[in-house]
Design an enzyme around this catalytic site. Structure first.
Site, PDB file in Angstrom:
ATOM      1  N   GLY A  16       0.823  -1.209   0.000  1.00  0.00           N
ATOM      2  CA  GLY A  16       0.000   0.000   0.000  1.00  0.00           C
ATOM      3  C   GLY A  16       0.858   1.261   0.000  1.00  0.00           C
ATOM      4  O   GLY A  16       2.083   1.202   0.167  1.00  0.00           O
ATOM      5  N   CYS A 103      -3.882  -8.631  15.359  1.00  0.00           N
ATOM      6  CA  CYS A 103      -2.823  -8.849  14.373  1.00  0.00           C
ATOM      7  C   CYS A 103      -1.606  -7.984  14.717  1.00  0.00           C
ATOM      8  O   CYS A 103      -0.462  -8.453  14.677  1.00  0.00           O
ATOM      9  CB  CYS A 103      -3.330  -8.530  12.968  1.00  0.00           C
ATOM     10  SG  CYS A 103      -2.071  -8.767  11.691  1.00  0.00           S
ATOM     11  N   CYS A 224      -8.639  -7.836   6.680  1.00  0.00           N
ATOM     12  CA  CYS A 224      -7.718  -8.041   5.556  1.00  0.00           C
ATOM     13  C   CYS A 224      -7.982  -9.327   4.779  1.00  0.00           C
ATOM     14  O   CYS A 224      -7.917  -9.350   3.563  1.00  0.00           O
ATOM     15  CB  CYS A 224      -6.284  -8.039   6.077  1.00  0.00           C
ATOM     16  SG  CYS A 224      -6.034  -9.107   7.505  1.00  0.00           S
TER      17      CYS A 224
END
Length: 417
Positions: A16, A103, A224
């Site tokens: 990204g 995460c 995600c």
């Protein structure tokens, strides 16, 4: 003192624009930068389309463009065991989890940190999060990286200089919410190059340095590993359907059927067959499978002003001194990223959990989400919401009570879901 070019930084690259610009800025500071792509999900595990391979390719192209080494590391097994399994368990309990917070806690600021230090010989790690700490780069490099045993009690004579987690300058993009469970040890070794920048400026930097392939990508939103897929279908690949009724909170009339309480979260619109008007989920009863619904988006059954967390994870490792001393403390909190901060009072319990009393009722407080606490621009930490006080609607109904119940009585009124 090591010269800047001798400083080694492992930067997480996701494919990204944010992580690309973070790596670029570190390179411009003269550090030896290595890009590391983490593969946390295996698209072969299920039928849907996952963009992980495309993201990896984009991250590799960024590193090529910046002329820095590229590494790929797989945490598929760790992610499954420490994030995804927890997500499924939480849904089965009727709660709505936040895998992004876990995460960061278990994967990026734990496994990746140790990989960077032990395997790559890095002096620090960096990510593209919009957040800041109380350390300058040079202070980060001076921090010793030690794997400390997880002890229940800290050595009270240990000299501690705790690092603060601070909101990013771009308050709309600020991502401290997602970092609210990371350890002090990880924070000490982390640089956030985008902390003082706005998203608009980050995009401008990317354009000026020909990082067009990441600029064109859509902002990744949501969980995600689900990507573009239908969330209900995705969950039903892993959890057995648990059919039950939609029940009106007002007259207890059955309004329709659903495939499982885990497919709905509080505040969400419930699409009821044959009804034109919008109804919204206000509560769930896992023992009966009932999902309670109300006929308006701002129904009083959606508003509550009291909740209890599990044991709070404090960024400084211990509760704020004021909270320990007074057993109560005023601060702000949010339980969704980008929601406005809500003034509240914390009451510390002996087990390390807190009661959170809101100055005014908030909409759709949801068990399983994290209550993230702030004092000024400092993120203090977070706790998972496990219990809620009665809704404004319940209190309005009176339930044969003259007044609002005491906190100790709430466990009897509203069992944990």
């Amino acid at each position: 003192m090591l010269a800047a070019q001798a400083r080694r930084v492992a930067c997480a690259v996701s494919g990204g624009v944010d992580s690309a610009v973070a790596a670029l800025l570190l390179r411009r500071r003269g550090y030896q930068v290595t890009g590391v792509f983490m593969k946390n999900w295996d698209p072969l595990d299920e039928q849907g389309a996952c963009s992980v391979d495309r993201d990896c390719e984009d991250a590799y192209r960024v590193c090529q463009k910046l002329d820095i080494p590229f590494h790929q590391v797989s945490y598929v097994k760790e992610y499954w065991n420490e994030v995804f399994s927890d997500l499924l368990k939480e849904y089965e309990l009727g709660r709505t989890p936040n895998p992004d917070i876990l995460c960061n806690k278990h994967i990026k600021f734990n496994y990746f940190l140790h990989y960077a230090m032990d395997n790559l010989g890095a002096d620090a790690i960096a990510t593209g999060h919009y957040a800041r700490t109380s350390l300058e780069d040079e202070e980060v490099f001076q921090q010793k990286h030690t794997k400390r045993p997880q002890k229940l009690f800290r050595n009270r004579f240990e000299v501690r200089n705790t690092v603060k987690l601070l909101q990013g300058a771009d308050l709309f993009k600020d991502q401290t919410f997602f970092l609210s469970q990371i350890s002090q040890d990880a924070l000490k070794k982390t640089i956030f190059p985008l902390g003082d920048l706005t998203k608009t400026f980050v995009k401008k930097i990317a354009a000026e340095h020909d990082l067009h392939h990441v600029l064109k990508k859509k902002e990744s939103m949501g969980v995600c590993f689900i990507g573009e897929r239908n969330f209900e279908n995705f969950l039903l690949e892993y959890l057995e359907p648990q059919p039950g009724n939609f029940v009106s909170i007002e007259d207890k009339k059955v309004m329709g059927r659903h495939k499982g309480w885990f497919l709905f979260t509080i505040g969400q619109r419930a699409r009821l067959a044959g009804l034109k008007d919008a109804w919204f989920v206000v509560d769930k009863d896992v023992s009966t499978g009932d999902i309670f619904v109300a006929p308006s988006r701002d129904h009083p059954a959606l508003y509550r002003d009291l909740l209890r967390t599990n044991r709070v994870h404090w960024i400084a490792e211990e509760p704020p001194a004021e909270l320990v001393r007074e057993k109560m403390m005023e601060c702000h909190f949010r339980f969704r990223h980008q929601m406005a901060l809500v003034p509240c009072v914390l009451t510390l319990n002996q087990d390390g959990s807190v009661w959170v009393t809101l100055v005014k009722p908030a909409r759709a407080i949801t068990p399983g989400q994290f209550a993230v606490f702030y004092k000024g621009d400092e993120c203090l930490g977070s706790g998972k919401i496990l219990r809620m006080g009665p809704s404004v609607y319940t209190l309005q109904q009176g339930k044969n009570r003259e007044e609002s119940p005491k906190k100790e009585e709430i466990d009897k009124i509203e069992p944990a879901t």
